[in-house]
Design a protein around this motif. Structure first.
Motif, PDB file in Angstrom:
ATOM      1  N   ASP A  99      68.257  49.540  10.643  1.00  0.00           N
ATOM      2  CA  ASP A  99      69.034  48.852  11.674  1.00  0.00           C
ATOM      3  C   ASP A  99      68.299  48.742  13.003  1.00  0.00           C
ATOM      4  N   ASN A 100      67.004  49.054  13.002  1.00  0.00           N
ATOM      5  CA  ASN A 100      66.180  48.946  14.215  1.00  0.00           C
ATOM      6  C   ASN A 100      66.681  49.854  15.335  1.00  0.00           C
ATOM      7  N   ASN A 101      67.327  50.944  14.974  1.00  0.00           N
ATOM      8  CA  ASN A 101      67.841  51.863  15.988  1.00  0.00           C
ATOM      9  C   ASN A 101      67.584  53.310  15.544  1.00  0.00           C
ATOM     10  N   TRP A 102      66.380  53.547  15.052  1.00  0.00           N
ATOM     11  CA  TRP A 102      66.003  54.912  14.715  1.00  0.00           C
ATOM     12  C   TRP A 102      65.440  55.578  15.981  1.00  0.00           C
ATOM     13  N   TYR A 103      66.159  56.536  16.506  1.00  0.00           N
ATOM     14  CA  TYR A 103      65.720  57.226  17.725  1.00  0.00           C
ATOM     15  C   TYR A 103      65.521  58.719  17.397  1.00  0.00           C
ATOM     16  N   ARG A 153      62.424  55.218  18.311  1.00  0.00           N
ATOM     17  CA  ARG A 153      62.658  55.032  19.741  1.00  0.00           C
ATOM     18  C   ARG A 153      62.890  56.385  20.409  1.00  0.00           C
ATOM     19  N   GLY A 154      62.631  56.409  21.691  1.00  0.00           N
ATOM     20  CA  GLY A 154      62.870  57.648  22.429  1.00  0.00           C
ATOM     21  C   GLY A 154      64.340  57.860  22.697  1.00  0.00           C
ATOM     22  N   THR A 155      65.057  56.815  22.960  1.00  0.00           N
ATOM     23  CA  THR A 155      66.496  56.919  23.238  1.00  0.00           C
ATOM     24  C   THR A 155      67.255  55.954  22.343  1.00  0.00           C
ATOM     25  N   ARG A 156      68.508  56.188  22.315  1.00  0.00           N
ATOM     26  CA  ARG A 156      69.387  55.372  21.471  1.00  0.00           C
ATOM     27  C   ARG A 156      69.693  54.035  22.141  1.00  0.00           C
ATOM     28  N   LEU A 157      69.697  52.972  21.365  1.00  0.00           N
ATOM     29  CA  LEU A 157      70.074  51.662  21.894  1.00  0.00           C
ATOM     30  C   LEU A 157      71.573  51.634  22.161  1.00  0.00           C
TER      31      LEU A 157
END
Length: 502
Positions: A258-262, A336-340
């Motif tokens: 989902d392009n939101n791996w943090y 990612r470093g932080t969550r979207l």
């Protein structure tokens, strides 16, 4: 003249003889052609007993001497199979039906010499001729066609093929050992062509085979294809349904990212979806570097990440293998470093919902208001009047009786003010200048305006009362009698009020 007529008559009599002869010949042959009555076609299955009927319908003036039945196969020579002469016994010459053919009556009836054939075979099919030897018209005959029927055995099968670009046989249909030959057609949504061949079968039967060819693709696998067989022995065509079997290598797709791996996220998953024929034999997960991170677990076609960290910032590859081949798909995970931020509902949707609610409330409120107003009007007797108002009352006074030097009394002023209006070329009189009886009473009580005369004329509205010492308006004539200036009009003839002068 008489000689010429006699010569013409002689020529006509010479022509009548040949014409009558030709007509008689046609009549004899036309009549005799319908005298032998037979059945045009007889149907039979192998092993049955059939009757071939024949009769001479009208033997008046004709002598029947002998009858002969002749068999003529589709391929081969004609052969006599049954003969009867009244002066001799019946005869059954050597033929393919000898021992199985006989006359239906014993002794046979020369006018009705029908025969029967027992245990008929497929090879008995052909033409059967009932021929009479007569005098004086000669031989007469009737023809019956024997059609042998054999119900075929119908079958259809699917040929398993591998997807490719060249046309191959994907289905076969067969109608075996039928008589006559069957008709085969195909019903399917895939694009292809059919080829049909026929070959002789056992005991004079026919076997028909049809093949369907096409360039198969993976999308064609499992689609319906029907073989339809039509035959004379069947009440309706027989449809044989099958499904195409097309083999192809796996088609692989990775889903779940989902392009939101943090960093710190837990329990994310990738799924390797694959379709193949035959079914896949193995599913392998790996990365481009060849080593899976320690936080990753493989369960069948699922790749589960227990906790996201920098180690899963890589490209994952899924390979699926079946008997046809191996196919792979890959996806790159970006940590990612932080969550979207989570996407909320769109502003447009919210505004649209609010507007819709407002419109709905407005419609409901309008409907309620209209209903209440209608109910109130109904209770108060609202609506158009149910009676016609009375017409204005006439008065007996006329314009000649108006005294220009005296002020009209209150009763006359009210009457004039109610039923009449001034007409002239100038603007309409301002009736607001009249104060009514109540104002007069108030003035009399004060004692300051007693005896004051009011001014009534066709002056425009807004003019002040001029009083007793002011001159009349410029358009009014002072050198003549007011009665001369305005014509005498009877109020009974007109509704226009006379002019009033002060």
């Amino acid at each position: 003249m008489a000689r010429r007529d006699a010569r013409n008559w002689s020529d006509c009599t010479k022509m009548i003889g040949p014409l009558c002869l030709i007509a008689s010949i046609f009549m004899i042959h036309g009549t005799s052609g319908q005298q032998v009555k037979v059945e045009p076609e007889v149907l039979s299955y192998p092993g049955q007993t059939i009757n071939l009927r024949c009769a001479f319908t009208d033997a008046t003036g004709i002598r029947l001497t002998m009858v002969t039945w002749i068999y003529e196969p589709k391929e081969g020579k004609r052969k006599n199979i049954a003969v009867y002469h009244p002066d001799f016994d019946t005869s059954y010459p050597k033929s393919p039906v000898k021992g199985r053919v006989s006359f239906t009556q014993s002794p046979p009836d020369l006018a009705n010499p029908s025969i029967q054939i027992s245990d008929v075979r497929m090879t008995d099919e052909g033409k059967y001729i009932c021929e009479f030897a007569t005098y004086p018209i000669g031989n007469e005959q009737g023809i019956t066609y024997l059609v042998m029927l054999a119900k075929p055995q119908n079958s259809a099968s699917i040929v398993t093929v591998v997807a490719g670009s060249k046309p191959v046989v994907v289905a076969r249909c067969e109608s075996a050992d039928g008589r006559p030959a069957a008709q085969i057609s195909w019903v399917t949504t895939v694009n292809g062509n059919a080829t049909t061949v026929s070959k002789p079968g056992a005991d004079n039967t026919v076997t028909v085979t049809s093949e369907y060819r096409m360039a198969p693709t993976a999308a064609d696998n499992g689609k319906d294809i029907s073989c339809v067989v039509a035959h004379r022995t069947q009440v309706k065509p027989e449809s044989l349904l099958n499904k195409l079997a097309v083999q192809y290598p796996p088609q692989v797709t990775i889903v779940g990212y989902d392009n939101n791996w943090y960093v710190g996220r837990t329990n994310v998953m990738l799924i390797c979806q694959a379709s193949a024929n035959p079914v896949p034999t193995s599913v392998n997960w790996k990365t481009m570097s060849g080593v899976l991170p320690d936080t990753v677990q493989i369960v069948g076609n699922e790749l589960r990440v227990l906790k996201v960290d920098d180690a899963v910032n890589t490209t994952f590859v899924c390979e699926v293998t079946n008997r046809i081949g191996t196919t792979r798909d890959q996806i790159t995970a970006m940590v990612r470093g932080t969550r979207l931020p989570e996407k909320g509902p769109t502003t447009g949707s919210i505004i649209g919902a609010i507007i819709g609610v407002i419109l709905l409330l407005a419609i409901i409120g309008t409907a309620i208001a209209m209903y209440r107003k209608h109910k109130k009007n109904k209770l108060n007797g609202g609506g158009p009047p149910k009676y016609k108002p009375p017409p204005p009352k006439k008065t007996t006074s006329n314009a000649n009786n108006v005294n220009s030097s005296h002020v009209p009394v209150a009763e006359n002023r009210n009457l004039l003010n109610q039923y009449y209006s001034t007409q002239s070329a100038e603007p309409v009189t301002d009736l607001d200048a009249y104060h009514g009886d109540d104002d007069d009473d108030d003035d009399n009580d004060d004692g300051g305006t007693e005896g004051r005369e009011h001014y009534y004329s066709a002056a425009p509205s807004g003019w002040d009362d001029p009083g007793n010492n002011e001159v009349p308006p410029p358009y009014m004539r002072t050198d003549s009698d007011p009665q001369d200036y305005y014509p005498n009009v009877n109020r009974g003839d007109s509704f226009v009020s006379p002019a009033m002068f002060v």
